[in-house]
Design a protein around this motif. Structure first.
Motif, PDB file in Angstrom:
ATOM      1  N   MET A   1      -4.146   1.047   4.086  1.00  0.00           N
ATOM      2  CA  MET A   1      -2.844   1.045   4.736  1.00  0.00           C
ATOM      3  C   MET A   1      -2.562  -0.281   5.429  1.00  0.00           C
ATOM      4  SD  MET A   1      -1.179   3.768   4.083  1.00  0.00           S
ATOM      5  CE  MET A   1       0.110   3.944   5.308  1.00  0.00           C
ATOM      6  N   SER A   2      -1.311  -0.712   5.347  1.00  0.00           N
ATOM      7  CA  SER A   2      -0.839  -1.915   6.018  1.00  0.00           C
ATOM      8  C   SER A   2       0.530  -1.637   6.614  1.00  0.00           C
ATOM      9  CB  SER A   2      -0.715  -3.095   5.042  1.00  0.00           C
ATOM     10  OG  SER A   2      -1.954  -3.415   4.454  1.00  0.00           O
ATOM     11  N   GLU A   3       0.921  -2.479   7.545  1.00  0.00           N
ATOM     12  CA  GLU A   3       2.290  -2.423   8.024  1.00  0.00           C
ATOM     13  C   GLU A   3       3.222  -2.868   6.897  1.00  0.00           C
ATOM     14  OE1 GLU A   3       5.095  -1.360   9.419  1.00  0.00           O
ATOM     15  OE2 GLU A   3       3.858  -1.367  11.235  1.00  0.00           O
ATOM     16  N   SER A   4       4.460  -2.439   6.932  1.00  0.00           N
ATOM     17  CA  SER A   4       5.448  -2.898   5.963  1.00  0.00           C
ATOM     18  C   SER A   4       5.685  -4.393   6.159  1.00  0.00           C
ATOM     19  CB  SER A   4       6.761  -2.141   6.162  1.00  0.00           C
ATOM     20  OG  SER A   4       7.841  -2.841   5.585  1.00  0.00           O
ATOM     21  N   PRO A   5       5.515  -5.191   5.108  1.00  0.00           N
ATOM     22  CA  PRO A   5       5.736  -6.638   5.263  1.00  0.00           C
ATOM     23  C   PRO A   5       7.177  -6.971   5.622  1.00  0.00           C
ATOM     24  CG  PRO A   5       5.485  -6.062   2.940  1.00  0.00           C
ATOM     25  CD  PRO A   5       5.144  -4.840   3.733  1.00  0.00           C
ATOM     26  N   VAL A   6       8.124  -6.178   5.113  1.00  0.00           N
ATOM     27  CA  VAL A   6       9.534  -6.435   5.401  1.00  0.00           C
ATOM     28  C   VAL A   6       9.832  -6.143   6.866  1.00  0.00           C
ATOM     29  CG1 VAL A   6      11.902  -5.922   4.723  1.00  0.00           C
ATOM     30  CG2 VAL A   6      10.087  -5.828   3.021  1.00  0.00           C
ATOM     31  N   TRP A   7       9.266  -5.039   7.396  1.00  0.00           N
ATOM     32  CA  TRP A   7       9.467  -4.719   8.807  1.00  0.00           C
ATOM     33  C   TRP A   7       8.837  -5.793   9.689  1.00  0.00           C
ATOM     34  CZ3 TRP A   7       6.330  -3.893  13.068  1.00  0.00           C
ATOM     35  CH2 TRP A   7       6.966  -3.382  14.202  1.00  0.00           C
TER      36      TRP A   7
ATOM     37  N   GLN B   1      10.718  -8.445  12.406  1.00  0.00           N
ATOM     38  CA  GLN B   1      10.383  -8.570  13.825  1.00  0.00           C
ATOM     39  C   GLN B   1      10.057 -10.013  14.209  1.00  0.00           C
ATOM     40  OE1 GLN B   1      10.833  -5.640  15.588  1.00  0.00           O
ATOM     41  NE2 GLN B   1      11.473  -5.075  13.509  1.00  0.00           N
ATOM     42  N   GLY B   2      10.110 -10.923  13.244  1.00  0.00           N
ATOM     43  CA  GLY B   2       9.804 -12.323  13.508  1.00  0.00           C
ATOM     44  C   GLY B   2       8.360 -12.702  13.251  1.00  0.00           C
ATOM     45  N   ASP B   3       7.561 -11.770  12.742  1.00  0.00           N
ATOM     46  CA  ASP B   3       6.138 -12.031  12.492  1.00  0.00           C
ATOM     47  C   ASP B   3       5.944 -12.449  11.039  1.00  0.00           C
ATOM     48  OD1 ASP B   3       3.414 -12.190  12.558  1.00  0.00           O
ATOM     49  OD2 ASP B   3       3.061 -10.025  12.772  1.00  0.00           O
TER      50      ASP B   3
END
Length: 486
Positions: free
Chosen positions: A232-238, A242-244
């Protein structure tokens, strides 16, 4: 175009070798474009999609798990009709609250954190249900389980949409529509588990059936928790929104094998729409007002009709066939597997080329025809009328599978960009769950008062969905809605 994709000299000389594609990221739009062009091509991205669908499986399983055991619960705890209703409806009330909260937090703190916390709800609630000493503990545990169900769909839909490419086979619309056959697979698993336990338990121990069925819900949740750290990973688009950008580049490397680097002149901006409770109001303004209206009408109509027919399927079949519990379970299983599940797979296969609008329109037409057929047949007499009634149920479930069943979530998820996707699905599910609660309460009341004429009333739901689609011709499939954030 601000993304520079090129193969290194070594990779160019060795096509298919281990060298990863190179990408330079200058903005959040570049991250979204890379996902749209690549989709879930490598194992990690596909596993994220699979794990998100595992959450959907849990939702369906837990919502349908008590369908065959409610009478045993009422008998064991000596419940009044009001007490039985409390136990039955607790999960839907939890889902209403969970969907509203989950929509906001999915956009506020990220997809990954919400999904991981959500799995704990399923584990704790399932175990509490299995060992509930009284109806109050059982209802409380079912409410907590409902919170998990409500929270899960906004985050699961976000993962499916944001780890998939824009067009072609396996695109965003197809990935989101996969929630439908996954849902029906869970219903079939619950039926199979009921059948297995019904056959294996010694006579006189039928009261254990509902505890085993509810407790089993902890198993897939524990499996998801066990594999989360690897895939699992965070959504790259989200993350990019967020500026990351550095975090998004790391996710692209891990999930897609794209060796992405943030350019020195990258533009890092604050989110266009920071997560806020007021974002729910944005869904009712501008271009989103029409999309929200259509998605809401479709979801409420689909939910009302499906709950009345599908969750009442065992009762309907028993009244048609006047057969044993075993026959009822088997026929329910066969209908869901051969028509609802297969219909869902058809919807997934066709939506990249056909689009969600056409499939949903035809699906509602199937349902309307089936419900009118059931109303005209009434109480079947003779083999031919019984076959006709069962055929109408099959047509209804097939239409649900490839039509509104699959694509209500396509409309709810892909009508909004990344910044609004959580609250968009959250609002949709809040209203849909409220409709579910009403329909689950009204169906037995209406069936008792109207008998088979109740199908005329249920037919109003697909008619409303059909008319809304004809009035608002919005097609979310193959449309880059995430670009609206840039």
């Amino acid at each position: 175009m601000s993304v520079d994709l090129a193969l290194s000299p070594g990779a160019a000389a060795n096509a298919g070798a281990s060298s990863a594609p190179k990408a330079t990221i200058r903005s959040a739009a570049d991250v979204a474009r890379l996902v749209n062009e690549g989709g879930a091509k490598v194992s990690n991205a596909r596993m994220v999609v699979a794990i998100a669908l595992g959450g959907v499986f849990l939702d369906a399983y837990d919502l349908g798990a008590l369908a065959f055991g409610l009478k045993d619960v009422a008998k064991e705890f000596n419940l009044t009709p009001a007490g039985t209703g409390m136990v039955a409806s607790a999960i839907t009330f939890g889902a209403i609250v969970g969907a509203f909260l989950g929509g906001y937090f999915t956009d506020r703190i990220g997809r990954y954190r919400v999904f991981m916390a959500d799995m704990l709800f399923f584990v704790v609630a399932a175990i509490a249900c299995a060992f509930a000493p009284n109806e109050y503990v059982l209802a409380g545990a079912r409410f907590v389980m409902g919170l998990g169900v409500g929270i899960d769909l906004p985050v699961a839909m976000a993962f499916l949409a944001e780890f998939s490419k824009l067009q072609g086979k396996g695109n965003k619309a197809a990935r989101v529509a996969m929630w439908c056959p996954t849902w029906y697979a869970a219903i079939c698993v619950s039926y199979l588990l009921v059948l297995l336990c019904y056959s294996a338990l010694p006579e006189g121990h039928g009261g254990l059936l509902w505890r085993i069925i509810l407790g089993f819900g902890a198993v897939p949740a524990l499996i998801i928790i066990a594999v989360r750290s690897r895939y699992m990973s965070e959504s790259p688009v989200w993350a990019a929104n967020q500026g990351d950008l550095k975090g998004a580049a790391a996710i692209l490397k891990r999930s897609y094998g794209i060796d992405a680097a943030v350019a020195p002149d990258a533009v890092v901006t604050a989110p266009k729409r920071p997560a806020s409770w007021s974002n729910y109001a944005l869904l009712l303004k501008g271009v989103y007002a029409r999309r929200t209206a259509l998605a809401t009408i479709m979801s409420i109509a689909s939910s009302f009709a499906y709950n009345a027919v599908a969750f009442g399927l065992p009762v309907i079949i028993a009244s048609f066939l006047a057969q044993s519990m075993l026959t009822t379970i088997l026929v329910s299983l066969v209908l869901n597997l051969l028509f609802a599940f297969v219909g869902g797979l058809i919807g997934v296969h066709l939506v990249p080329k056909t689009g969600a609008w056409k499939l949903t329109t035809v699906g509602y037409a199937f349902q309307l025809a089936a419900l009118i057929g059931l109303a005209l047949i009434g109480k079947p007499h003779g083999a031919s009328e019984v076959v006709g009634a069962i055929a109408c149920l099959a047509v209804f479930l097939l239409g649900q599978g490839f039509g509104p069943g699959a694509h209500t979530m396509t409309y709810a998820s892909l009508s909004y960009p990344t910044s609004l996707r959580g609250v968009g699905v959250g609002l949709n599910q809040t209203l849909m769950r409220a409709s579910s609660t009403v329909s689950l309460f009204l169906f037995p009341v209406m069936a008792a008062a109207l008998s088979t004429k109740v199908f005329w009333v249920i037919a109003v739901a697909p008619l409303a969905g059909l008319l809304s689609l004809l009035a608002i011709r919005w097609e979310p499939a193959n449309y880059d809605v995430d670009a609206e954030d840039f």
